[in-house]
Scaffold this motif. Structure first.
Motif, PDB file in Angstrom:
ATOM      1  N   LEU A   1       3.050  -3.857 -11.505  1.00  0.00           N
ATOM      2  CA  LEU A   1       2.535  -5.182 -11.252  1.00  0.00           C
ATOM      3  C   LEU A   1       1.141  -5.313 -11.858  1.00  0.00           C
ATOM      4  N   PRO A   2       0.881  -6.338 -12.655  1.00  0.00           N
ATOM      5  CA  PRO A   2      -0.454  -6.492 -13.222  1.00  0.00           C
ATOM      6  C   PRO A   2      -1.441  -6.843 -12.119  1.00  0.00           C
ATOM      7  N   LEU A   3      -2.511  -6.068 -12.010  1.00  0.00           N
ATOM      8  CA  LEU A   3      -3.440  -6.259 -10.913  1.00  0.00           C
ATOM      9  C   LEU A   3      -4.743  -6.926 -11.321  1.00  0.00           C
ATOM     10  N   SER A   4      -4.922  -7.246 -12.594  1.00  0.00           N
ATOM     11  CA  SER A   4      -6.120  -7.989 -12.986  1.00  0.00           C
ATOM     12  C   SER A   4      -5.797  -9.475 -12.937  1.00  0.00           C
ATOM     13  N   LYS A   5      -6.814 -10.301 -12.774  1.00  0.00           N
ATOM     14  CA  LYS A   5      -6.592 -11.741 -12.714  1.00  0.00           C
ATOM     15  C   LYS A   5      -5.935 -12.258 -13.985  1.00  0.00           C
TER      16      LYS A   5
ATOM     17  N   VAL B   1       0.838  -1.203   0.000  1.00  0.00           N
ATOM     18  CA  VAL B   1       0.000   0.000   0.000  1.00  0.00           C
ATOM     19  C   VAL B   1       0.872   1.251   0.000  1.00  0.00           C
ATOM     20  N   ALA B   2       1.916   1.271   0.800  1.00  0.00           N
ATOM     21  CA  ALA B   2       2.798   2.440   0.861  1.00  0.00           C
ATOM     22  C   ALA B   2       3.448   2.710  -0.496  1.00  0.00           C
ATOM     23  N   ARG B   3       3.819   1.652  -1.214  1.00  0.00           N
ATOM     24  CA  ARG B   3       4.473   1.815  -2.523  1.00  0.00           C
ATOM     25  C   ARG B   3       3.507   2.220  -3.619  1.00  0.00           C
ATOM     26  N   HIS B   4       2.266   1.751  -3.547  1.00  0.00           N
ATOM     27  CA  HIS B   4       1.357   1.892  -4.680  1.00  0.00           C
ATOM     28  C   HIS B   4       0.180   2.824  -4.444  1.00  0.00           C
ATOM     29  N   ASP B   5       0.105   3.477  -3.309  1.00  0.00           N
ATOM     30  CA  ASP B   5      -1.047   4.317  -3.005  1.00  0.00           C
ATOM     31  C   ASP B   5      -0.869   5.761  -3.446  1.00  0.00           C
TER      32      ASP B   5
END
Length: 70
Positions: free
Chosen positions: A59-63, A48-52
């Protein structure tokens, strides 16, 4: 350890991990004399700290993308 005053109550979340990730987390936790839950909470906090910041994640965040990434 007691929760510091004024800190909000945590929210429980259930996740499923593949066997390999679970084994690694369990081993790391045991090696550091920590609980697996602590390791996962720390990993989530760092993520969260890195990506917020609203920036596009590398990083791909979809399934679908996640499966292709591996």
């Amino acid at each position: 350890m007691a929760r510091p005053r004024g800190q909000k109550h945590p929210v429980r979340l259930s996740v499923s991990l593949d066997e390999k990730d679970h084994a690694v987390i369990s081993r790391l936790a045991a090696d550091m004399n920590l609980s697996a839950a602590w390791v996962v909470r720390r990993a989530v906090s760092e993520f969260v700290a890195r990506h917020d910041d609203g920036a596009q994640s590398e990083l791909p965040l979809s399934k679908r993308a996640s499966k292709e990434y591996r």
